[in-house]
Every structure is written in structure tokens, then in C-alpha cells.
Motif scaffolding. Structure first.
Motif, short mmCIF file in Angstrom:
data_model
loop_
_atom_site.label_atom_id
_atom_site.label_comp_id
_atom_site.label_asym_id
_atom_site.label_seq_id
_atom_site.Cartn_x
_atom_site.Cartn_y
_atom_site.Cartn_z
N ASP A 291 0.84 -1.20 0.00
CA ASP A 291 0.00 0.00 0.00
C ASP A 291 0.87 1.25 0.00
N ASP A 292 0.23 2.40 0.27
CA ASP A 292 0.93 3.68 0.21
C ASP A 292 1.48 4.14 1.56
N PHE A 293 1.39 3.29 2.58
CA PHE A 293 1.78 3.70 3.92
C PHE A 293 3.08 2.99 4.34
N TRP A 294 3.95 3.79 4.96
CA TRP A 294 5.27 3.24 5.34
C TRP A 294 5.61 3.71 6.75
N LEU A 295 6.17 2.78 7.52
CA LEU A 295 6.56 3.09 8.90
C LEU A 295 7.94 3.76 8.96
N HIS A 296 8.81 3.38 8.03
CA HIS A 296 10.19 3.87 8.09
C HIS A 296 10.64 4.47 6.76
N GLY A 297 9.71 4.95 5.97
CA GLY A 297 10.02 5.59 4.71
C GLY A 297 9.88 4.63 3.54
N GLY A 298 9.35 5.13 2.43
CA GLY A 298 9.08 4.28 1.29
C GLY A 298 10.02 4.46 0.10
N LYS A 299 11.01 5.33 0.24
CA LYS A 299 11.97 5.47 -0.85
C LYS A 299 12.91 4.26 -0.88
N ILE A 300 13.57 4.06 -2.02
CA ILE A 300 14.46 2.90 -2.17
C ILE A 300 15.58 2.95 -1.13
N ASN A 301 16.07 4.16 -0.82
CA ASN A 301 17.12 4.30 0.18
C ASN A 301 16.62 3.91 1.56
N ASP A 302 15.35 4.29 1.88
CA ASP A 302 14.77 3.97 3.18
C ASP A 302 14.53 2.47 3.32
N VAL A 303 14.02 1.85 2.27
CA VAL A 303 13.76 0.41 2.32
C VAL A 303 15.08 -0.37 2.48
N PHE A 304 16.12 0.03 1.73
CA PHE A 304 17.43 -0.60 1.84
C PHE A 304 17.95 -0.49 3.27
N LYS A 305 17.83 0.72 3.86
CA LYS A 305 18.32 0.95 5.22
C LYS A 305 17.56 0.11 6.24
N THR A 306 16.24 0.00 6.06
CA THR A 306 15.43 -0.78 7.00
C THR A 306 15.82 -2.25 6.96
N ILE A 307 16.05 -2.79 5.74
CA ILE A 307 16.46 -4.20 5.63
C ILE A 307 17.85 -4.40 6.21
N LYS A 308 18.73 -3.47 5.94
CA LYS A 308 20.13 -3.62 6.36
C LYS A 308 20.28 -3.58 7.89
N TYR A 309 19.68 -2.59 8.52
CA TYR A 309 19.86 -2.43 9.96
C TYR A 309 18.72 -3.04 10.79
N GLY A 310 17.58 -3.31 10.15
CA GLY A 310 16.45 -3.88 10.87
C GLY A 310 15.78 -2.87 11.79
N VAL A 311 14.78 -3.38 12.51
CA VAL A 311 14.07 -2.57 13.52
C VAL A 311 13.97 -3.44 14.78
N PRO A 312 15.06 -3.53 15.54
CA PRO A 312 15.10 -4.46 16.68
C PRO A 312 13.98 -4.25 17.69
N GLU A 313 13.57 -2.99 17.95
CA GLU A 313 12.54 -2.73 18.95
C GLU A 313 11.18 -3.27 18.54
N LYS A 314 10.98 -3.54 17.21
CA LYS A 314 9.72 -4.09 16.73
C LYS A 314 9.86 -5.54 16.26
N GLY A 315 11.03 -6.13 16.55
CA GLY A 315 11.21 -7.54 16.25
C GLY A 315 11.81 -7.86 14.90
N MET A 316 12.19 -6.86 14.13
CA MET A 316 12.82 -7.12 12.83
C MET A 316 14.34 -7.09 12.99
N LYS A 317 14.98 -8.18 12.66
CA LYS A 317 16.43 -8.30 12.80
C LYS A 317 17.17 -7.54 11.70
N SER A 318 18.44 -7.31 11.93
CA SER A 318 19.31 -6.72 10.90
C SER A 318 19.78 -7.83 9.96
N TRP A 319 19.67 -7.57 8.65
CA TRP A 319 20.01 -8.60 7.66
C TRP A 319 21.38 -8.38 7.01
#
Length: 354
Positions: A291-319
Motif C-alpha cells: 500500500d501507500d503507507f510506510w513506517l520507516h520511509g518508502g523510498k528505495i534508500n529507506d527500504v534498503f536501510k530498513t532491511i540492512k539495519y532492521g528494527v530491533p525494537e519491533k522484532g525485525m532483525k538486521s540482515w
């Protein structure tokens, strides 16, 4: 054991390699261009030795007459003749070596033996020339000293190398060849020696290249060298691109759109991200990615950063320890490609609309 026997024994030992091994024909010395060149030189020098030897024998009559007139120089001249005869006797050894060398494979030791024989043949020729000179009583003519002529132009070192000279108007008329084109007269100015020797060398090089590249096939041709160079360059480029692809980060990442790249990203997503985001990105534990809603940004740079570092406080690990930068870029590009696909049973929107 004299020199002749030693050379024949050494060449026979070094070059006596069987032409067949395990039922397969092995390359012989005739397929080696270096051996062919050396053997050709040996043969040419043998012919020169035979011609000079014949000339020395013919000059013996002149020598006998000189012996009668000048007995004082008999000892010195006789010594020179003996040296030439002894040297000529060793020439037959090289003849035997030529016959022996054609039966084996050229080795480093055999190469030096052939070179040594060529040097010996050159010494034989020099000895025969000196012998012939003393037999016929040839005396070296001394060149008269050049006297500077007033008004005559001085020859420069460049003119000496090229064997050209600057001439005045009177001498220019003597060198005129009688050919004139558009007011330009042709003078008798021979081709420089370095140019002629360069031309002769190019002919020799062409013959060797033709033999090695197209007859014996012991060296690659220019087209084969080009193909090998292109293959090497392609491998180097692939390695470079492989390393360059892993140099990407959240600041330099670009969205990938190639079909094969998106397919590779989809495989990574299904095997690693589907448990939390659903096989179609519709969201399960994690948010909906279509959808059009993003918690940590929807740009390609934001998505890359979210996958790379994860979101530990919400249970997503760093990859970043599991995936290379290239693989994270593939994942981020695939996630961006499924935006707006509207899969069934989507999770409720989360985050900010972009």
C-alpha cells in the motif's frame, strides 16, 4: 674424445626423445620454429664453409709460389693454415648435429648446443677467411686521409647514418636522375641503410610469424590473441562488476528494474521475508508492503536501510550479516516493484502515507 665426438654425443643424448608416447604422436623438433631457424642457419653456414674451403684449396698454388719467394714468413702462414684446416674439420660435427637434432624435441640444453655449433661455424668461417687472405697475399688498403676542402659543406652525423649528403648546385646537377614532376627533380639519394635493414627484418619476422601461427600452430595468431584478450577482459569485467555491486549502500543504492534482478529479489523475499510480510507482501506480523503507507520511509534508500539495519525494537532483525549489499538491493527493489499490486487479505495500513 675430440670436439666433434663430444658435440655429436651431447646432441644425440639430449635430442633422443621418442616421437610417440602412449600411442599418441608427440611434437617433434621440426614443429619448433626456433629449431628450424637454428638448423637453417647451421645449413647456411655449412654451405659458406664448403665454399670457403674450396677457395682455400684453390689458393694453395699461390701459396706455394709465395713460399718459394718468402721463406721467412712460412712458419706464421703455416700456423694460420693449420688453424683454418683444424677449424674446418670440426664443421662436419655440426653437420652430424643437424641430422641428429631433427629426431627429437628441442630442450633448453639442445638450444644451447645448437647456438654453440653456430658460433663454432662462424669461427670456422673467420679462420678460413684469414687463411684465404694470407694464402693469396691480400693487403688491406689504407684509406687516404680526407682533407677539408674550403667551401665544401660539412657532413653531419645524421647524414652519415642515412648515407645522405647535402650537395651544392653543381653537385646537384651530377646527381640528377632526369626525372621531373611538377618542378620537383629526382636526385640519386639511396634509401637509408636502417630502413633497408628494417625492411629485411620485417620479411624475416613475417616468415617466422606465418610458420608459427598458421603452419606449426605453436603460437597464437593476432585474431586468436584478440579472442584471448577479450575473454580475459570479460572475466576481469565480471569480477569488477561483482565487487562493484557489493559496494552499494543506503546512500548510493538505485532501484533495479531488470526482470532477472526482480526475480532474484522475489526468491530472497519468499524464502526470508514471507513469514512476517506474507508471500505477496500483504502483511502478516509485519506491515503491508503493497500500500501507500510506510513506517520507516518508502523510498528505495529507506527500504534498503530498513532491511540492512532492521528494527530491533519491533522484532525485525538486521540482515546485513545474512545478505550482501547486492542482495539487499535486490530485495529492496522487489519490495518497491510490488507497490499497488493489491493482494488478497491485505493488512490494515500502518505508518505515514507517501
Amino acid at each position: 674424445m675430440n670436439l666433434r665426438q663430444l658435440i655429436i654425443l651431447t646432441a644425440g643424448t639430449l635430442l633422443s626423445v621418442p616421437a610417440f608416447a602412449e600411442g599418441k604422436p608427440q611434437p617433434t623438433e621440426l614443429s619448433d620454429p626456433v629449431a628450424l631457424v637454428l638448423l637453417t642457419v647451421c645449413g647456411g653456414l655449412l654451405i659458406a664453409i664448403a665454399i670457403l674451403g674450396n677457395a682455400v684449396m684453390g689458393a694453395m698454388d699461390i701459396f706455394r709460389e709465395r713460399m718459394k719467394k718468402d721463406a721467412g714468413k712460412a712458419v706464421i702462414t703455416t700456423g694460420i693454415i693449420l688453424l683454418g684446416v683444424l677449424s674446418a674439420s670440426n664443421a662436419s660435427a655440426s653437420d652430424a648435429l643437424v641430422e641428429t637434432a631433427t629426431n627429437g624435441i628441442l630442450s633448453k640444453t639442445s638450444l644451447w648446443v645448437l647456438v654453440t655449433v653456430i658460433l663454432l661455424e662462424i669461427l670456422v668461417i673467420i679462420s678460413l677467411l684469414f687463411t684465404l687472405k694470407h694464402l693469396v697475399g691480400i693487403q688491406r688498403k689504407r684509406k687516404p686521409k680526407k682533407v677539408a676542402v674550403p667551401g665544401k659543406p660539412r657532413i653531419s652525423w645524421m647524414e652519415k647514418i642515412n648515407k645522405t649528403r647535402t650537395v651544392d648546385e653543381a653537385s646537384e646537377a651530377e646527381e640528377d636522375m632526369g626525372h621531373e614532376y611538377d618542378g620537383i627533380r629526382e636526385l640519386n639519394n639511396p634509401t637509408p641503410p636502417w630502413w633497408k635493414w628494417g625492411f629485411y627484418f620485417s620479411i624475416f619476422f613475417g616468415v617466422v610469424y606465418l610458420w608459427r601461427g598458421y603452419v606449426s600452430e605453436t603460437a597464437p595468431t593476432q585474431l586468436q590473441e584478440l579472442a584471448m584478450a577479450e575473454e580475459k577482459a570479460a572475466a576481469a569485467k565480471a569480477e569488477y562488476m561483482k565487487n562493484a555491486a557489493n559496494n552499494v549502500d543506503e546512500n548510493s543504492v538505485k532501484q533495479l528494474t531488470a526482470t532477472d534482478e526482480l526475480e532474484a529479489g522475489q526468491k530472497l523475499f519468499i524464502s526470508n521475508c514471507a513469514p512476517c510480510h506474507g508471500p505477496q507482501g500483504q502483511g502478516v506480523v509485519g506491515p503491508n508492503l503493497t500500500d501507500d503507507f510506510w513506517l520507516h520511509g518508502g523510498k528505495i534508500n529507506d527500504v534498503f536501510k530498513t532491511i540492512k539495519y532492521g528494527v530491533p525494537e519491533k522484532g525485525m532483525k538486521s540482515w546485513q550479516e545474512d545478505f550482501s549489499p547486492r542482495q539487499i538491493a535486490l530485495l529492496a527493489s522487489y519490495i518497491k516493484s510490488i507497490h499497488g499490486t493489491n493482494p488478497p487479505n491485505p493488512k490494515a495500513p500502518q505508518g505515514d502515507k507517501e
